[in-house]
Design an enzyme around this catalytic site. Structure first.
Site, mmCIF file in Angstrom:
data_model
loop_
_atom_site.group_PDB
_atom_site.id
_atom_site.type_symbol
_atom_site.label_atom_id
_atom_site.label_comp_id
_atom_site.label_asym_id
_atom_site.label_seq_id
_atom_site.Cartn_x
_atom_site.Cartn_y
_atom_site.Cartn_z
ATOM 1 C CG ASP A 34 47.455 21.769 26.689
ATOM 2 O OD1 ASP A 34 48.428 22.451 27.067
ATOM 3 O OD2 ASP A 34 46.863 20.977 27.429
ATOM 4 C CB SER A 78 47.374 21.793 31.200
ATOM 5 O OG SER A 78 48.285 22.085 30.171
ATOM 6 C CB THR A 154 42.583 20.191 28.646
ATOM 7 O OG1 THR A 154 43.800 20.933 28.771
ATOM 8 C CG2 THR A 154 41.537 21.050 27.944
ATOM 9 C CG PHE A 251 39.134 7.390 18.928
ATOM 10 C CD1 PHE A 251 38.285 6.512 18.282
ATOM 11 C CD2 PHE A 251 38.621 8.582 19.401
ATOM 12 C CE1 PHE A 251 36.944 6.822 18.091
ATOM 13 C CE2 PHE A 251 37.287 8.906 19.223
ATOM 14 C CZ PHE A 251 36.440 8.025 18.567
ATOM 15 C CD GLU A 297 43.452 19.339 25.554
ATOM 16 O OE1 GLU A 297 44.466 19.794 26.133
ATOM 17 O OE2 GLU A 297 42.977 18.215 25.801
ATOM 18 C CG ASP A 302 51.431 21.033 26.561
ATOM 19 O OD1 ASP A 302 51.872 22.099 27.000
ATOM 20 O OD2 ASP A 302 51.570 19.938 27.143
ATOM 21 C CG HIS A 306 56.014 19.954 27.253
ATOM 22 N ND1 HIS A 306 56.571 20.827 28.165
ATOM 23 C CD2 HIS A 306 54.686 19.894 27.551
ATOM 24 C CE1 HIS A 306 55.619 21.277 28.971
ATOM 25 N NE2 HIS A 306 54.469 20.730 28.619
ATOM 26 C CG ASP A 343 46.341 25.156 28.364
ATOM 27 O OD1 ASP A 343 47.003 25.511 27.369
ATOM 28 O OD2 ASP A 343 46.363 23.991 28.808
ATOM 29 C CG HIS A 344 50.057 26.502 29.259
ATOM 30 N ND1 HIS A 344 51.033 26.106 28.365
ATOM 31 C CD2 HIS A 344 49.379 25.379 29.594
ATOM 32 C CE1 HIS A 344 50.938 24.802 28.166
ATOM 33 N NE2 HIS A 344 49.940 24.335 28.902
#
Length: 457
Positions: A34, A78, A154, A251, A297, A302, A306, A343-344
């Site tokens: 991601d 996403s 995702t 988890f 994933e 990601d 950020h 994804d991006h």
């Protein structure tokens, strides 16, 4: 003189064709990093192996470049970007595995302050069939594994259909056979589900204040349908894959799994690594003689980006790469397709003229160790972000020790509360049965068709 040349070309062509495995692929493993854009890949490679090294995924022989824009935005989030891979449909930002005409409508909050109220109405778009659903229809095993909440965008795009990604409590119900809201296209359910965010699956209580307002315990419901429920690494490891066909692994009680850097550093952490979850999922799904579809994933890449925390982003990228390495060691590529992509993109970039071997997380310096400076005489890092929270009126005097610390946040050009996605194309790497069809620059939606064709869905 032409004959030897023609012979050498023929030999080269034969060697190349020997790497091409015939479709259809019995099994598909789809890896998604991601936010893992090209700069993140390059930086992670240098961080782990140096400039001349390769991540495991970068050794896969077939590659492509993917356009990531969504139906209504140059820069995607996403939800529609992963859904484009899973369904072949360009949809609007925030929408998960629905038709292109679906309008994103955010959920409402319940009396506990949680977003449990589903505002997606009948008539607001239609469900778009996913690769996981197609695999299930053929009687194959299916799995969705992530380091984020299991109901995050995702993983949700593989098994759910919803007008807004934040409707996570509703997303969870779609995975529970026989229950209200179940996605009947999943048959007897997704066989392997692993991730975080147990609160979306369990009832609200004084000790579970982020829990479900409807009182349902989806973990208990899934256990009545034959699922083994595990909540830590030890329990996951003790599962006998030869005797187990369905697993729900949650988890973390709330939110996502820990960043890899923190998971390893914390001796009390009981969460499995992404590679360990991948290995167990493959062992369980491999019992299905019709094959399987598994999505894995690395979702926290990601989140670190950020936050403009490059070190954690790189560590999680390497952790995803370890999962790829684990999978390659367990499967037969003559009947298994492996795809690795993102994804991006994000706004992180490499700048300056650092000498080869200079730490990728360090200050820019030449081959003699002389630090580069800006016009005000202050040093700067190789990795920076186009936007993010770390933007100060006057740049500080940085030290090498400071910028390579775990919690250092790289500087940003534009100050925002959180760094945004980037709109650039991303890379795809593939190997195995049908992998030779991945090449050139493609729409992200084309990935769906290529996987579908390679797997014979």
């Amino acid at each position: 003189m032409l004959k030897p040349l023609l012979l050498s070309c023929a030999i080269a062509a034969a060697l190349t064709s020997s790497l091409t495995y015939a479709a259809p692929a019995k099994n598909v493993i789809f890896f998604l990093g991601d936010g893992m854009g090209p700069t993140t890949l390059t930086a992670a490679r240098i961080y782990k192996y140096g400039e001349e090294g390769n991540l495991q995924m970068q050794n896969l022989p077939y590659t492509a470049r993917l356009k990531t824009y969504s139906n209504d935005a140059q820069t995607t989030d996403s939800a529609p970007s992963m859904a484009a891979y899973m369904t072949g449909v360009k949809m609007n930002n925030e929408v998960i595995s629905m038709s292109a005409d679906t309008t994103a409508v955010a959920p409402g909050k319940d009396s506990n302050g949680n977003k449990t109220v589903n505002n997606c109405t009948t008539g607001n778009g239609t469900a778009a069939t996913t690769l996981l659903e197609l695999a299930k229809a053929q009687g194959k095993g299916t799995g969705s594994v992530t380091t984020t909440e299991l109901t995050h965008a995702t993983p949700a795009a593989t098994f759910a259909h919803i007008c807004h990604r934040d409707t996570q409590y509703e997303i969870a119900t779609q995975a529970v056979p026989g229950g209200a809201g179940f996605n009947s296209a999943l048959g007897d359910g997704v066989d392997v589900l692993m991730g975080g965010g147990a609160n979306h699956w369990t009832p609200y209580s004084a000790t579970n204040t982020k829990g479900r307002a409807d009182g349902r315990d989806l973990t208990a419901e899934l256990q009545t349908h034959g699922y083994s429920y595990v909540t830590d690494k030890t329990a996951l490891q003790t599962i006998d894959s030869s005797q187990t066909s369905k697993v729900l692994g949650l988890f973390s009680k709330t939110s996502h799994l820990a960043y890899e850097l923190d998971r390893v550093a914390d001796s009390t952490n009981t969460q499995p690594s992404l590679a360990e979850m991948t290995a167990k999922a493959i062992d369980i799904l491999s019992k299905n003689d019709k094959g399987y579809f598994l999505m894995v994933e690395g979702g926290r890449i990601d989140h670190a980006l950020h936050g403009t925390n490059a070190k954690r982003a790189l560590e999680d990228t390497v952790a995803l790469d370890e999962a790829v390495k684990t999978a390659l060691a367990k499967v037969d590529l003559t009947d298994t397709l492996i795809v690795v992509t993102a994804d991006h993109d994000h706004t992180m970039t490499m700048n300056g003229y650092s000498a080869k071997g200079n730490p990728i997380l360090g200050l820019v310096a030449d081959k003699d160790g002389n630090q580069a400076t800006d016009v005000d005489g202050r040093p700067y890092t190789t990795l920076v972000f186009g936007n993010g929270s770390n933007r100060q009126a006057t740049r500080p005097d940085l030290t090498s020790e400071q910028v390579q610390a775990d919690d250092y946040l790289q500087e940003a050009g534009i100050r925002l509360s959180s760094e945004t996605h980037g709109g650039g194309d991303v890379m795809l790497f593939a190997d195995g049965a049908g992998a030779n069809s991945f090449k050139g620059t493609m729409e992200n939606t084309a990935v769906f068709s290529l996987v579908k064709s390679a797997a014979g869905y």
